[in-house]
Design a protein around this motif. Structure first.
Motif, mmCIF file in Angstrom:
data_model
loop_
_atom_site.group_PDB
_atom_site.id
_atom_site.type_symbol
_atom_site.label_atom_id
_atom_site.label_comp_id
_atom_site.label_asym_id
_atom_site.label_seq_id
_atom_site.Cartn_x
_atom_site.Cartn_y
_atom_site.Cartn_z
ATOM 1 N N GLU A 278 0.820 -1.218 0.000
ATOM 2 C CA GLU A 278 0.000 0.000 0.000
ATOM 3 C C GLU A 278 0.851 1.263 0.000
ATOM 4 O OE1 GLU A 278 -3.345 0.222 -0.422
ATOM 5 O OE2 GLU A 278 -3.120 -1.929 -0.809
ATOM 6 N N SER B 67 4.768 0.199 -6.002
ATOM 7 C CA SER B 67 3.456 -0.440 -5.975
ATOM 8 C C SER B 67 2.363 0.564 -6.320
ATOM 9 C CB SER B 67 3.182 -1.056 -4.603
ATOM 10 O OG SER B 67 4.031 -2.159 -4.372
ATOM 11 N N LYS B 68 2.495 1.774 -5.804
ATOM 12 C CA LYS B 68 1.519 2.814 -6.128
ATOM 13 C C LYS B 68 1.543 3.126 -7.621
ATOM 14 C CE LYS B 68 1.552 5.307 -1.717
ATOM 15 N NZ LYS B 68 1.854 6.621 -1.107
ATOM 16 N N THR C 173 2.435 1.207 -10.107
ATOM 17 C CA THR C 173 2.002 0.103 -10.960
ATOM 18 C C THR C 173 0.544 -0.295 -10.712
ATOM 19 O OG1 THR C 173 2.814 -1.542 -9.363
ATOM 20 C CG2 THR C 173 4.324 -0.871 -11.140
ATOM 21 N N ARG C 174 -0.022 0.094 -9.571
ATOM 22 C CA ARG C 174 -1.379 -0.329 -9.193
ATOM 23 C C ARG C 174 -2.385 0.029 -10.284
ATOM 24 N NH1 ARG C 174 -1.441 1.525 -4.236
ATOM 25 N NH2 ARG C 174 -0.614 -0.450 -3.500
ATOM 26 N N GLY C 175 -3.086 -0.980 -10.760
ATOM 27 C CA GLY C 175 -4.090 -0.774 -11.789
ATOM 28 C C GLY C 175 -3.525 -0.700 -13.192
ATOM 29 N N ASN C 176 -2.195 -0.723 -13.316
ATOM 30 C CA ASN C 176 -1.553 -0.619 -14.622
ATOM 31 C C ASN C 176 -0.968 -1.938 -15.103
ATOM 32 O OD1 ASN C 176 -1.949 2.243 -14.967
ATOM 33 N ND2 ASN C 176 -0.403 2.516 -13.381
ATOM 34 N N PRO D 21 -0.177 -6.264 -13.717
ATOM 35 C CA PRO D 21 -0.414 -7.241 -12.646
ATOM 36 C C PRO D 21 0.820 -7.339 -11.730
ATOM 37 C CG PRO D 21 -0.535 -8.292 -14.824
ATOM 38 C CD PRO D 21 -0.131 -6.874 -15.029
#
Length: 136
Positions: free
Chosen positions: A117, A122-123, A125-128, A130
């Motif tokens: 989180e 991670s932020k 790549t999130r939603g972009n 897997p």
């Protein structure tokens, strides 16, 4: 965002060089054999994997300190894959987090989820792409 640090690097293709503005990073780039190259240099996927692994390990350290859990022996391995998708090429990442024997799996898994989180990679790549989290 109020930038605290900005890294600057220049690359001239997948088979050339990547150089940071301060000269500390200066790498030959080459396509990996799996993509038809000679593998005589690093590639963007390796650089991304190294950066993500380091950033995620740092995020684990942050959430560990907040939870008063020693995370110094946790190891993070990032696997960055490139492949074909609907638009041409895409990336996918698997983050393998190796917990030390003295850290129970439930606590380790919770810390990994919390790190996911707050980690800047991670932020980003999130939603972009897997991203799979594997706790070992």
């Amino acid at each position: 965002m109020d930038a605290l640090y900005t890294a600057v690097a220049t690359a001239n293709g997948r088979e050339g060089r990547a150089v940071s503005s301060d000269g500390v990073l200066d790498l030959a780039l080459a396509m990996p054999p799996a993509l038809g190259g000679n593998g005589q240099g690093t590639n963007p996927e390796q650089l991304f994997a190294a950066g993500y692994a380091a950033c995620f390990a740092s995020a684990l350290g942050l959430v560990g300190r907040q939870a008063k859990v020693d995370t110094s022996d946790i190891s993070v391995t990032a696997e960055a894959s490139i492949g074909k998708d609907d638009t041409g090429f895409g990336l996918a990442v698997t983050l393998r987090v190796e917990l030390p024997a003295e850290l129970d799996n439930e606590t380790g898994t919770l810390l990994v989820k919390q790190a996911h989180e707050v980690c800047p990679y991670s932020k980003a790549t999130r939603g972009n792409i897997p991203v799979e989290l594997v706790v070992e």
